[in-house]
Motif scaffolding. Sequence first.
Motif, PDB file in Angstrom:
ATOM      1  N   SER A 225      40.027  39.156  31.847  1.00 26.11           N
ATOM      2  CA  SER A 225      40.804  39.145  33.165  1.00 26.11           C
ATOM      3  C   SER A 225      40.100  40.421  33.890  1.00 26.11           C
ATOM      4  O   SER A 225      40.064  39.984  35.247  1.00 26.11           O
ATOM      5  CB  SER A 225      42.304  39.723  32.783  1.00 26.11           C
ATOM      6  N   LYS A 226      39.974  41.361  33.488  1.00 24.84           N
ATOM      7  CA  LYS A 226      39.270  42.356  34.198  1.00 24.84           C
ATOM      8  C   LYS A 226      37.937  42.245  35.135  1.00 24.84           C
ATOM      9  O   LYS A 226      37.710  42.376  36.080  1.00 24.84           O
ATOM     10  CB  LYS A 226      39.011  43.778  33.488  1.00 24.84           C
ATOM     11  N   VAL A 227      37.167  41.375  34.127  1.00 20.77           N
ATOM     12  CA  VAL A 227      35.922  40.832  34.757  1.00 20.77           C
ATOM     13  C   VAL A 227      35.986  39.850  35.805  1.00 20.77           C
ATOM     14  O   VAL A 227      35.607  40.026  36.997  1.00 20.77           O
ATOM     15  CB  VAL A 227      35.064  40.321  33.347  1.00 20.77           C
ATOM     16  N   LEU A 228      36.984  39.106  35.636  1.00 18.88           N
ATOM     17  CA  LEU A 228      37.362  37.975  36.573  1.00 18.88           C
ATOM     18  C   LEU A 228      37.775  38.601  37.700  1.00 18.88           C
ATOM     19  O   LEU A 228      37.742  37.999  38.673  1.00 18.88           O
ATOM     20  CB  LEU A 228      38.148  36.802  35.871  1.00 18.88           C
ATOM     21  N   ARG A 229      38.726  39.414  37.558  1.00 17.16           N
ATOM     22  CA  ARG A 229      39.207  40.400  38.854  1.00 17.16           C
ATOM     23  C   ARG A 229      38.437  41.108  39.516  1.00 17.16           C
ATOM     24  O   ARG A 229      38.335  41.148  40.995  1.00 17.16           O
ATOM     25  CB  ARG A 229      40.312  41.121  38.742  1.00 17.16           C
ATOM     26  N   ASP A 230      37.181  41.319  38.965  1.00 21.62           N
ATOM     27  CA  ASP A 230      36.278  42.310  39.507  1.00 21.62           C
ATOM     28  C   ASP A 230      35.591  41.460  40.778  1.00 21.62           C
ATOM     29  O   ASP A 230      35.149  40.314  40.782  1.00 21.62           O
ATOM     30  CB  ASP A 230      35.190  42.776  38.877  1.00 21.62           C
ATOM     31  N   PRO A 231      35.843  42.088  42.265  1.00 20.19           N
ATOM     32  CA  PRO A 231      35.136  41.445  43.465  1.00 20.19           C
ATOM     33  C   PRO A 231      33.561  41.008  43.293  1.00 20.19           C
ATOM     34  O   PRO A 231      33.181  40.191  43.824  1.00 20.19           O
ATOM     35  CB  PRO A 231      35.457  42.493  44.547  1.00 20.19           C
ATOM     36  N   ALA A 232      33.134  41.864  42.669  1.00 21.31           N
ATOM     37  CA  ALA A 232      31.517  41.775  42.616  1.00 21.31           C
ATOM     38  C   ALA A 232      31.241  40.488  41.396  1.00 21.31           C
ATOM     39  O   ALA A 232      30.078  40.110  41.385  1.00 21.31           O
ATOM     40  CB  ALA A 232      30.963  42.902  41.823  1.00 21.31           C
ATOM     41  N   VAL A 233      32.075  40.089  40.689  1.00 19.98           N
ATOM     42  CA  VAL A 233      31.888  39.463  39.365  1.00 19.98           C
ATOM     43  C   VAL A 233      32.784  37.804  40.007  1.00 19.98           C
ATOM     44  O   VAL A 233      31.799  36.829  40.079  1.00 19.98           O
ATOM     45  CB  VAL A 233      32.395  39.515  38.174  1.00 19.98           C
ATOM     46  N   GLY A 234      33.927  37.973  40.084  1.00 19.78           N
ATOM     47  CA  GLY A 234      34.759  36.577  40.347  1.00 19.78           C
ATOM     48  C   GLY A 234      35.770  36.625  41.466  1.00 19.78           C
ATOM     49  O   GLY A 234      36.061  35.750  42.112  1.00 19.78           O
ATOM     50  N   ALA A 235      36.331  37.699  41.645  1.00 19.46           N
ATOM     51  CA  ALA A 235      37.509  38.010  42.680  1.00 19.46           C
ATOM     52  C   ALA A 235      38.575  37.041  42.446  1.00 19.46           C
ATOM     53  O   ALA A 235      39.041  36.539  43.555  1.00 19.46           O
ATOM     54  CB  ALA A 235      36.884  37.795  44.055  1.00 19.46           C
ATOM     55  N   PHE A 236      38.830  36.559  41.052  1.00 20.78           N
ATOM     56  CA  PHE A 236      39.965  35.879  40.998  1.00 20.78           C
ATOM     57  C   PHE A 236      41.230  36.475  40.829  1.00 20.78           C
ATOM     58  O   PHE A 236      41.289  37.845  40.683  1.00 20.78           O
ATOM     59  CB  PHE A 236      39.784  35.354  39.560  1.00 20.78           C
ATOM     60  N   GLU A 237      42.297  35.767  41.096  1.00 20.95           N
ATOM     61  CA  GLU A 237      43.682  36.297  40.988  1.00 20.95           C
ATOM     62  C   GLU A 237      43.721  35.641  39.474  1.00 20.95           C
ATOM     63  O   GLU A 237      43.865  34.524  39.278  1.00 20.95           O
ATOM     64  CB  GLU A 237      44.877  35.536  41.625  1.00 20.95           C
ATOM     65  N   VAL A 238      44.077  36.714  38.709  1.00 24.20           N
ATOM     66  CA  VAL A 238      44.149  36.564  37.187  1.00 24.20           C
ATOM     67  C   VAL A 238      45.596  36.418  36.627  1.00 24.20           C
ATOM     68  O   VAL A 238      46.269  37.567  36.946  1.00 24.20           O
ATOM     69  CB  VAL A 238      43.167  37.199  36.431  1.00 24.20           C
ATOM     70  N   GLU A 239      46.212  35.614  35.870  1.00 17.75           N
ATOM     71  CA  GLU A 239      47.524  35.694  35.009  1.00 17.75           C
ATOM     72  C   GLU A 239      46.951  35.563  33.678  1.00 17.75           C
ATOM     73  O   GLU A 239      46.373  34.832  33.297  1.00 17.75           O
ATOM     74  CB  GLU A 239      48.415  34.848  35.660  1.00 17.75           C
ATOM     75  N   THR A 240      47.347  36.714  32.982  1.00 16.58           N
ATOM     76  CA  THR A 240      47.105  36.723  31.478  1.00 16.58           C
ATOM     77  C   THR A 240      48.225  36.442  30.377  1.00 16.58           C
ATOM     78  O   THR A 240      49.326  37.374  30.773  1.00 16.58           O
ATOM     79  CB  THR A 240      46.301  37.991  31.020  1.00 16.58           C
ATOM     80  N   VAL A 241      48.416  35.694  29.717  1.00  7.58           N
ATOM     81  CA  VAL A 241      49.647  35.561  28.866  1.00  7.58           C
ATOM     82  C   VAL A 241      49.006  35.548  27.389  1.00  7.58           C
ATOM     83  O   VAL A 241      48.280  34.868  26.965  1.00  7.58           O
ATOM     84  CB  VAL A 241      50.094  33.940  29.047  1.00  7.58           C
ATOM     85  N   VAL A 242      49.605  36.712  26.562  1.00  4.08           N
ATOM     86  CA  VAL A 242      49.324  37.187  25.408  1.00  4.08           C
ATOM     87  C   VAL A 242      50.528  36.876  24.496  1.00  4.08           C
ATOM     88  O   VAL A 242      51.551  37.387  24.844  1.00  4.08           O
ATOM     89  CB  VAL A 242      48.670  38.357  25.131  1.00  4.08           C
TER      90      VAL A 242
END
Length: 50
Positions: A32-49
Amino acid sequence: MRKRALIIAAQFYDNPRRQQLPAAGADARELSKVLRDPAVGAFEVETVVD
């Protein structure tokens, strides 16, 4: 267009024949952290555990 990601992690199972995966939650949070990173993905992420 916004980029979105949904990450679902199942760590524990009711079925005793299934192996428990206690690291799955931590892996999902790190992804989730990686995908949120603007330099990598800049995704809006929802994580369900579970």
